[in-house]
Enzyme design. Structure first.
Site, PDB file in Angstrom:
ATOM      1  NE  ARG A  35      -2.375  -1.640   3.369  1.00 15.97           N
ATOM      2  CZ  ARG A  35      -2.358  -2.910   3.765  1.00 15.97           C
ATOM      3  NH1 ARG A  35      -2.963  -3.825   3.045  1.00 15.97           N
ATOM      4  NH2 ARG A  35      -1.754  -3.264   4.870  1.00 15.97           N
ATOM      5  CD  GLU A  95       1.360 -11.274  17.791  1.00 18.63           C
ATOM      6  OE1 GLU A  95       0.844 -10.780  16.773  1.00 18.63           O
ATOM      7  OE2 GLU A  95       0.712 -11.663  18.786  1.00 18.63           O
TER       8      GLU A  95
HETATM    9  P1  AMP Z   1       4.251  -2.609  11.897  1.00 17.45           P
HETATM   10  O1  AMP Z   1       5.531  -3.113  11.330  1.00 17.45           O
HETATM   11  O2  AMP Z   1       3.783  -3.359  13.102  1.00 17.45           O
HETATM   12  O3  AMP Z   1       4.283  -1.108  12.119  1.00 17.45           O
HETATM   13  O4  AMP Z   1       3.132  -2.900  10.808  1.00 17.45           O
HETATM   14  C1  AMP Z   1       2.970  -2.063   9.728  1.00 17.45           C
HETATM   15  C2  AMP Z   1       2.532  -2.788   8.469  1.00 17.45           C
HETATM   16  O5  AMP Z   1       1.497  -3.735   8.716  1.00 17.45           O
HETATM   17  C3  AMP Z   1       1.966  -1.771   7.497  1.00 17.45           C
HETATM   18  O6  AMP Z   1       2.476  -2.060   6.196  1.00 17.45           O
HETATM   19  C4  AMP Z   1       0.475  -1.935   7.583  1.00 17.45           C
HETATM   20  O7  AMP Z   1      -0.103  -1.837   6.315  1.00 17.45           O
HETATM   21  C5  AMP Z   1       0.238  -3.320   8.196  1.00 17.45           C
HETATM   22  N1  AMP Z   1      -0.714  -3.276   9.347  1.00 17.45           N
HETATM   23  C6  AMP Z   1      -0.421  -3.521  10.646  1.00 17.45           C
HETATM   24  N2  AMP Z   1      -1.506  -3.427  11.436  1.00 17.45           N
HETATM   25  C7  AMP Z   1      -2.538  -3.109  10.620  1.00 17.45           C
HETATM   26  C8  AMP Z   1      -3.941  -2.835  10.830  1.00 17.45           C
HETATM   27  N3  AMP Z   1      -4.506  -2.897  12.049  1.00 17.45           N
HETATM   28  N4  AMP Z   1      -4.693  -2.507   9.746  1.00 17.45           N
HETATM   29  C9  AMP Z   1      -4.130  -2.441   8.508  1.00 17.45           C
HETATM   30  N5  AMP Z   1      -2.833  -2.687   8.249  1.00 17.45           N
HETATM   31  C10 AMP Z   1      -2.030  -3.020   9.278  1.00 17.45           C
END
Ligand code: AMP
Length: 177
Positions: A60, A97
């Protein structure tokens, strides 16, 4: 503005697994006014400054990053999941995770000292963006900022990126994961 953007994002409970509320930006992208506003707001602090490249995180972040790059008259640099880029790559592993994931860029994607803005749709734990900042820096990039439409503040991803000395811009906050 934040309210209008918030309304244009669809929330899907228990996707992709129980307890997660998926923040679906396809509804924002499909709303011409919201899409334009989001892109304008993301770049607003850097309008008029010289940005060499916008790095978008698969997938995205490609859609938003392309629009942001066009707006700033900058190049676009894809940060991809491992195994997708055709030329020689540099990679960075990061913790999920359960287990790990790896992102890659082309070895020649950045020239040393280039000013780069990182873009993705959402920051959750910040793990993906942190790995992207480290990878781009290892390639010689000067990371000017990291921009996301959505922040999930409870997961404190913003702090992780700010701790690397990178300013973070987000447009909408949602409670929970
Ligand atoms: P993080 O590495 O935990 O910051 O996760 C970020 C990535 O996971 C991004 O590319 C987001 O598009 C996706 N992502 C994580 N949590 C969500 C959520 N609740 N809704 C949509 N996309 C998420």
């Amino acid at each position: 503005m934040a309210e209008e953007l918030e309304r244009s994002i669809r929330s899907i409970p228990d996707y992709p697994k129980e307890g997660i509320i998926f923040r679906d930006i396809t509804t924002l992208l499909g709303d011409a006014r919201a899409f334009r506003r989001a892109v304008d707001a993301l770049v607003q602090p850097w309008a008029g400054s010289k940005i060499d490249q916008v790095a978008g995180i698969e997938a995205r972040g490609f859609i938003l990053g392309g629009a942001v790059a066009h707006q700033l008259s900058a190049g676009f640099l894809p940060v991809r999941k491992k195994g997708k880029l055709p030329f020689q790559t540099m990679e960075m592993e990061y913790a999920l995770e359960y287990g790990t994931d790896t992102i890659e860029i082309h070895v020649d994607a950045v020239k040393p000292g280039e000013k780069v803005i990182l873009v993705d749709d959402l920051i959750a734990t910040g793990g993906t963006a942190e790995a992207a900042v480290k990878l781009l820096r290892a390639a010689g990039a000067d990371i000017v900022a990291a921009c996301f439409i959505v922040d999930l503040p409870v997961l404190e991803g913003r702090k992780k990126i700010e701790a690397l000395g990178v300013p973070v811009r987000t447009l909408v906050e949602f409670d929970g994961h």
